[in-house]
Write an enzyme that holds these catalytic residues in place. Structure first.
Site, PDB file in Angstrom:
ATOM      1  N   GLU A  65       0.826  -1.206   0.000  1.00 19.62           N
ATOM      2  CA  GLU A  65       0.000   0.000   0.000  1.00 19.62           C
ATOM      3  C   GLU A  65       0.865   1.262   0.000  1.00 19.62           C
ATOM      4  O   GLU A  65       0.495   2.273  -0.615  1.00 19.62           O
ATOM      5  CB  GLU A  65      -0.921   0.001   1.218  1.00 19.62           C
ATOM      6  CG  GLU A  65      -2.019  -1.045   1.180  1.00 19.62           C
ATOM      7  CD  GLU A  65      -1.543  -2.445   1.588  1.00 19.62           C
ATOM      8  OE1 GLU A  65      -2.351  -3.380   1.510  1.00 19.62           O
ATOM      9  OE2 GLU A  65      -0.364  -2.577   1.997  1.00 19.62           O
ATOM     10  N   ARG A 274       9.329 -11.347  -0.857  1.00 20.89           N
ATOM     11  CA  ARG A 274       8.514 -10.153  -0.681  1.00 20.89           C
ATOM     12  C   ARG A 274       8.934  -9.344   0.535  1.00 20.89           C
ATOM     13  O   ARG A 274       9.005  -8.118   0.483  1.00 20.89           O
ATOM     14  CB  ARG A 274       7.039 -10.587  -0.528  1.00 20.89           C
ATOM     15  CG  ARG A 274       6.069  -9.514  -0.079  1.00 20.89           C
ATOM     16  CD  ARG A 274       5.849  -8.477  -1.144  1.00 20.89           C
ATOM     17  NE  ARG A 274       4.798  -7.539  -0.788  1.00 20.89           N
ATOM     18  CZ  ARG A 274       4.517  -6.453  -1.489  1.00 20.89           C
ATOM     19  NH1 ARG A 274       5.216  -6.180  -2.571  1.00 20.89           N
ATOM     20  NH2 ARG A 274       3.539  -5.646  -1.119  1.00 20.89           N
ATOM     21  N   LEU A 315      16.817  -4.000  -0.557  1.00 21.64           N
ATOM     22  CA  LEU A 315      15.555  -3.273  -0.484  1.00 21.64           C
ATOM     23  C   LEU A 315      15.471  -2.185  -1.552  1.00 21.64           C
ATOM     24  O   LEU A 315      16.481  -1.571  -1.904  1.00 21.64           O
ATOM     25  CB  LEU A 315      15.404  -2.622   0.901  1.00 21.64           C
ATOM     26  CG  LEU A 315      15.268  -3.566   2.098  1.00 21.64           C
ATOM     27  CD1 LEU A 315      15.232  -2.756   3.384  1.00 21.64           C
ATOM     28  CD2 LEU A 315      14.036  -4.419   1.975  1.00 21.64           C
ATOM     29  N   ASN A 341       1.465  -7.776  -6.724  1.00 23.98           N
ATOM     30  CA  ASN A 341       1.318  -6.814  -7.810  1.00 23.98           C
ATOM     31  C   ASN A 341       2.131  -7.224  -9.039  1.00 23.98           C
ATOM     32  O   ASN A 341       3.349  -7.361  -8.973  1.00 23.98           O
ATOM     33  CB  ASN A 341       1.761  -5.439  -7.304  1.00 23.98           C
ATOM     34  CG  ASN A 341       1.714  -4.386  -8.381  1.00 23.98           C
ATOM     35  OD1 ASN A 341       0.981  -4.505  -9.357  1.00 23.98           O
ATOM     36  ND2 ASN A 341       2.501  -3.333  -8.205  1.00 23.98           N
ATOM     37  N   GLU A 344       4.039  -3.591 -11.833  1.00 26.40           N
ATOM     38  CA  GLU A 344       5.383  -3.029 -11.922  1.00 26.40           C
ATOM     39  C   GLU A 344       6.240  -3.774 -12.950  1.00 26.40           C
ATOM     40  O   GLU A 344       6.984  -3.151 -13.712  1.00 26.40           O
ATOM     41  CB  GLU A 344       6.062  -3.062 -10.554  1.00 26.40           C
ATOM     42  CG  GLU A 344       5.559  -2.010  -9.582  1.00 26.40           C
ATOM     43  CD  GLU A 344       6.380  -1.974  -8.309  1.00 26.40           C
ATOM     44  OE1 GLU A 344       7.593  -2.269  -8.359  1.00 26.40           O
ATOM     45  OE2 GLU A 344       5.819  -1.673  -7.247  1.00 26.40           O
TER      46      GLU A 344
END
Length: 440
Positions: A65, A274, A315, A341, A344
């Site tokens: 989010e 993730r 990261l 998602n 991207e």
């Protein structure tokens, strides 16, 4: 279930929830700050006594989010508006700090935890920060949060809103409490017509379809360039197995080991978990399967030509991995977790393969498949075999790349539409826009 019953149950089970959070934090060695005072709406600084309307408050619960909200938050910052950004998870908080470090350093953006959904905690939070409005990203609707904001005259909007069939069914146990919360929202801006219909059934008043913020995420050009250059230096076919979640790395490690002789020569599998707190666990899984690998954090020079796996343990480099990949397998959908998602990867022009459990991204998945940008398969083994087939078919690979870029380009613009809809809530005035009457 009424809001009163919901609150009573929340108080009753709060210790169990905190224990679960503590176990999860210990397992992944992260600090959730579970009992920090700000989680209860208690702050060291004195609450503002000014009647001037304060910051635009945006709540992005976690990592996904926060990334999704990036274009909207940046648009607000570009207009000179003060922003308060709240999170529930450490990954969301860390990503917010990474994305908006400059705005935080200047004081234009502040971060804090969203308080637990106790009436008193939320009241103290609203009294302390005095937000001019609240913007919830995707699906974070909490009964007491909305109720107390309504009482305080803080208009609330749910933007880039989504609600899957599964989420709709699960909400039945709290339908009465949620119906009041959705009905008290000043604006509901849904991703798709299907989302709008389900939100309407939960009580949302006149939801409007504005699209998905994720299509407006600008991939960092420096990362894209670095990924392409690194790919050229490798002279190896590459597959990004991205955004994998608990249980999926085991599936792909096994699939890599069991791949037959048809595997393209020297193919590199970039395995990118993730959540950063799981990097160490995934390294252990690869070792247990006897797969030689190197961590991305160790440096590119450590990657040997015969190594089949690169562990993506850095990261904020997803654009780098997608730019370096010939094919992207998106995790979260090979275990029944709802998917992750895929937009991207498509925006980077990388053909996508997804698993069978994509119920959190149904419309995007269906549209990407229809556009020729994505393929859906039944399991990890089939995902790898499909990737290998694509690596051998340069024409099909090129066609899918073009389709991915065209599909994402055709769906941009949600940020501008959402920003325009939010204008009445953003004005810097002590006037409050009229909040719709509803039953709370």
């Amino acid at each position: 279930m009424s809001r009163v019953v919901y609150t009573a149950l929340l108080r009753l089970f709060a210790p169990v929830i905190w224990l679960w959070m503590r176990v999860r934090a210990g397992r992944y060695v992260v600090d959730w700050q579970i009992l920090r005072m700000s989680r209860f709406g208690i702050y060291q600084a004195v609450a503002s006594k000014s009647r001037t309307v304060g910051p635009v408050w945006i709540h992005a619960v976690s990592l996904g989010e926060t990334r999704a909200a990036q274009p909207l938050i940046q648009a607000l910052l570009d207009e000179g508006l003060p922003v308060l950004l709240t999170h529930t998870t450490p990954t969301g908080r860390a990503e917010g700090g990474r994305l908006f470090g400059t705005a935080m350093a200047s004081g234009q953006l502040r971060q804090t935890w969203l308080p637990y959904d106790f009436p008193g905690s939320v009241r103290r939070f609203l009294k302390h920060y005095v937000p001019r409005c609240g913007i919830l990203i995707e699906r974070e609707v909490w009964p007491n949060l909305i109720h107390e904001a309504h009482r305080a005259g803080v208009p609330m909007a749910l933007v880039s809103a989504r609600l899957s069939d599964q989420g709709f069914r699960r909400s039945r146990w709290a339908r009465r409490a949620l119906h009041g919360a959705y009905g008290a929202l000043h604006l509901v801006l849904a991703q798709t017509e299907a989302d709008a219909d389900r939100l309407r059934q939960l009580g949302a008043l006149e939801p409007h379809v504005m699209g998905n913020l994720k299509f407006d995420i600008a991939l960092p050009s420096n990362q894209m360039d670095a990924g392409r250059q690194w790919k050229q230096s490798l002279v190896r076919p590459t597959i990004a197995v991205a955004s994998t979640r608990d249980g999926e790395e085991e599936m792909f490690a096994t699939a890599i080991l069991n791949a037959d002789q048809s595997v393209p020569a020297r193919v590199l599998h970039m395995l990118i978990p993730r959540h950063p707190q799981r990097f160490g666990n995934v390294a252990t899984i690869l070792q247990q399967h006897g797969l030689t690998f190197v961590r991305r954090s160790a440096g590119a020079e450590m990657l040997l030509p015969e190594m089949p796996v690169l562990l993506g343990d850095t990261l904020g480099e997803m654009a780098f991995y997608y730019a370096a990949a010939d094919v992207a397998i998106i995790g979260g959908g090979f275990a029944p977790l709802g998917g992750q998602n895929l937009i991207e990867a498509c925006a980077a022009g990388t053909p996508v393969i997804v698993g069978p459990h994509m119920h959190n991204f149904v419309q995007a998945t269906q549209d990407a498949i229809a556009a020729g940008a994505a393929i859906q398969v039944k399991d990890a083994a089939q995902a790898l075999h499909t990737s290998y087939d694509l690596l051998r078919d340069a024409h099909r690979l090129g066609t899918m790349r073009e389709a991915a870029l065209a599909w994402t380009a055709a769906h941009t613009g949600a940020t501008a539409r959402i920003l325009q809809a939010l204008r009445p809530l953003l004005r810097h005035s002590t006037e409050r826009p009229e909040v719709p009457r509803c039953r709370l």
